[in-house]
Write an enzyme that holds these catalytic residues in place. Structure first.
Site, short mmCIF file in Angstrom:
data_model
loop_
_atom_site.label_atom_id
_atom_site.label_comp_id
_atom_site.label_asym_id
_atom_site.label_seq_id
_atom_site.Cartn_x
_atom_site.Cartn_y
_atom_site.Cartn_z
N ASP A 1 0.85 -1.19 0.00
CA ASP A 1 0.00 0.00 0.00
C ASP A 1 0.89 1.24 0.00
O ASP A 1 1.71 1.43 0.89
CB ASP A 1 -0.88 -0.04 1.25
CG ASP A 1 -1.93 1.06 1.28
OD1 ASP A 1 -2.91 0.94 2.02
OD2 ASP A 1 -1.76 2.08 0.56
N GLU B 1 -2.78 -0.09 -4.14
CA GLU B 1 -2.83 -1.21 -3.21
C GLU B 1 -2.97 -2.53 -3.95
O GLU B 1 -3.75 -2.63 -4.89
CB GLU B 1 -4.13 -1.03 -2.42
CG GLU B 1 -4.07 -1.07 -0.96
CD GLU B 1 -5.50 -0.96 -0.44
OE1 GLU B 1 -5.92 -1.86 0.25
OE2 GLU B 1 -6.19 0.05 -0.77
N1 DCP Z 1 -8.72 7.95 -1.89
C1 DCP Z 1 -9.84 8.72 -2.17
N2 DCP Z 1 -10.89 8.77 -1.29
C2 DCP Z 1 -10.85 8.06 -0.14
C3 DCP Z 1 -9.72 7.27 0.17
C4 DCP Z 1 -8.67 7.24 -0.74
O1 DCP Z 1 -9.89 9.37 -3.22
N3 DCP Z 1 -11.88 8.12 0.71
C5 DCP Z 1 -7.58 7.95 -2.84
C6 DCP Z 1 -6.52 8.93 -2.41
C7 DCP Z 1 -5.42 8.11 -1.84
C8 DCP Z 1 -5.57 6.79 -2.57
O2 DCP Z 1 -6.95 6.67 -2.88
O3 DCP Z 1 -4.14 8.70 -2.01
C9 DCP Z 1 -5.10 5.61 -1.77
O4 DCP Z 1 -5.89 5.44 -0.59
P1 DCP Z 1 -5.30 4.98 0.78
O5 DCP Z 1 -6.43 4.65 1.65
O6 DCP Z 1 -4.25 3.93 0.57
O7 DCP Z 1 -4.62 6.29 1.39
P2 DCP Z 1 -3.22 6.94 1.12
O8 DCP Z 1 -2.40 6.12 0.20
O9 DCP Z 1 -3.42 8.34 0.66
O10 DCP Z 1 -2.58 7.01 2.56
P3 DCP Z 1 -1.98 5.82 3.44
O11 DCP Z 1 -0.54 6.19 3.65
O12 DCP Z 1 -2.76 5.85 4.70
O13 DCP Z 1 -2.15 4.55 2.67
MG MG Z 2 -2.17 4.07 0.50
#
Ligand code: DCP
Ligand code: MG
Length: 371
Positions: A11, A106
């Site tokens: 991830d 992911e």
């Molecule tokens: N995303 C989105 N809306 C959400 C959750 C996520 O548009 N409610 C998008 C933005 C994120 C991407 O999907 O960058 C990946 O989601 P993740 O849940 O893996 O979150 P991040 O990668 O941003 O952070 P983390 O370091 O917690 O994985």
């Molecule tokens: Mg992520």
């Protein structure tokens, strides 16, 4: 005896925000919020610097703005994220034929029989992380465990830029305090139901008998019973990229009232937008699907030059296409809408993003936080 599987969950860290910081060095070390382009204005993700202020995914942008007014608010650049995602998945696919992407950032990997002949899945995971870092200048976290559920729990344990391994001996300790929401299959509704029963953590869940869980939750109950013990036999299923995304409703009673149908369409538009943005998909073809009360079906679609991506646009197009059907004169039993012709695959990389000063000149490239 079943052989023990070696599953990895990879991830990316703060995916969209990390890409923005990579592509614009002025953003490094600063709170960056990337927000959805719809009117509702919700946070897609936030850099770890912004998370310190309590900002997180799915929060209204207006609230994020109140929490941290000096954060830099940016609109997502989906085509770039999709290109990076492709790069990451290509790296991962060098290690196993069994790769199951869950979203852009992911994936699950079954590394039991990996293509590099490596003995340890943790070595595979480290290798993948290192290569992602080297080739994309972005960090990924990974979890290694005997199944999907535990691998995903593990990848979350050492974020950002971390690796965690869960072995059978540590399962119960690791799961004890885990909120039940982290269990696949538990959404807001089931969570509330479990909270009412005083069950908040996997440890709490573990104290309930299988009989009682099945009595309350049916088939799902026995899934909860096993997952609470860290047992999960779901296979890693490699799948092809999705070509379309749609949502639909079948009504209990046939509908003919135009106003009511418009209301349904409004709900579907929101739902479709949510699903698309979760997977960062944007497409150029909008399709309306109707089933009349006698089961005759009708579909109508529009293809545009640019992405169709807000609930308002979905609603507008839906209403436009409804006029080309017999809706209103003939009762319907089902209505659905969908998006296809996704952008990204055919789209060219647009090059580096404009610098920050350019960004502020280009007001439209900034996400306007609601007052
Ligand atoms: N995303 C989105 N809306 C959400 C959750 C996520 O548009 N409610 C998008 C933005 C994120 C991407 O999907 O960058 C990946 O989601 P993740 O849940 O893996 O979150 P991040 O990668 O941003 O952070 P983390 O370091 O917690 O994985
Ligand atoms: Mg992520």
């Amino acid at each position: 005896m079943e052989s023990v599987r070696k599953i990895i969950h990879v991830d990316m860290d703060a995916f969209y925000a990390a890409i923005e910081q990579r592509d614009n060095p002025e953003l490094k070390g600063r709170p960056v919020v990337v927000g959805g382009s719809s009117k509702r204005g919700v946070v897609a993700t936030a850099s770890y610097e912004a998370r310190k202020f309590g900002i997180h995914s799915a929060m209204p942008s207006s609230q994020a703005y109140r929490l941290c007014p000096h954060a830099i608010f940016l609109k997502p650049r989906f085509s770039i994220y999709r290109a990076v995602s492709q790069q990451i998945m290509d790296i991962i696919r060098e290690y196993s034929e069994l790769v199951e992407p869950l979203s852009l950032d992911e994936a699950y990997i079954d590394a039991s029989e990996n293509l590099k002949g490596m003995q340890y899945a943790s070595k595979v995971a480290q290798d993948i992380r290192r290569r992602i870092q080297r080739e994309t200048q972005l960090t990924a976290s990974a979890g290694v465990a005997p199944n999907k559920f535990l691998a995903k729990v593990a990848s979350d344990m050492n974020k950002p830029d971390g690796l965690s391994v869960i072995v059978p001996e540590t399962v119960s300790v690791v799961l004890h305090k885990l909120p039940i929401r982290k269990i696949p299959g538990i959404g807001a509704v089931t969570e509330r139901k479990l909270h009412k029963l005083g069950i908040r953590t996997v440890g709490d869940l573990r104290a309930i008998s299988e009989r009682q869980l099945i009595g309350t939750f049916g088939k799902m109950g026995s899934w909860f019973y096993r997952i609470a013990r860290g047992e999960d036999r779901r296979a890693v299923i490699p799948h092809r990229a999705r070509k379309s995304m749609s949502v639909e409703r079948t009504f209990l009673e046939d509908l003919s009232d135009k106003f009511e149908i418009e209301q349904k369409l409004r709900f579907l538009a929101e739902e479709l937008e949510e699903r698309l943005s979760k997977r960062s998909l944007r497409g150029r073809t909008f399709t309306l699907k109707i089933t009349y009360s006698d089961f005759e079906k009708a579909t109508r679609s529009i293809t545009t030059e640019n992405a169709i991506s807000s609930p308002d646009q979905f609603l507008q197009m839906g209403l436009e296409l409804l006029k080309k059907t017999e809706v209103g004169n003939r009762p319907i039993r089902l209505i659905g809408i969908g998006i296809s012709s996704f952008l990204g695959d055919e789209e060219e990389d647009k090059g580096p993003p404009p610098s920050e000063t350019q960004l502020s000149l280009l007001g439209r490239d900034r996400l306007e936080p609601a007052p």
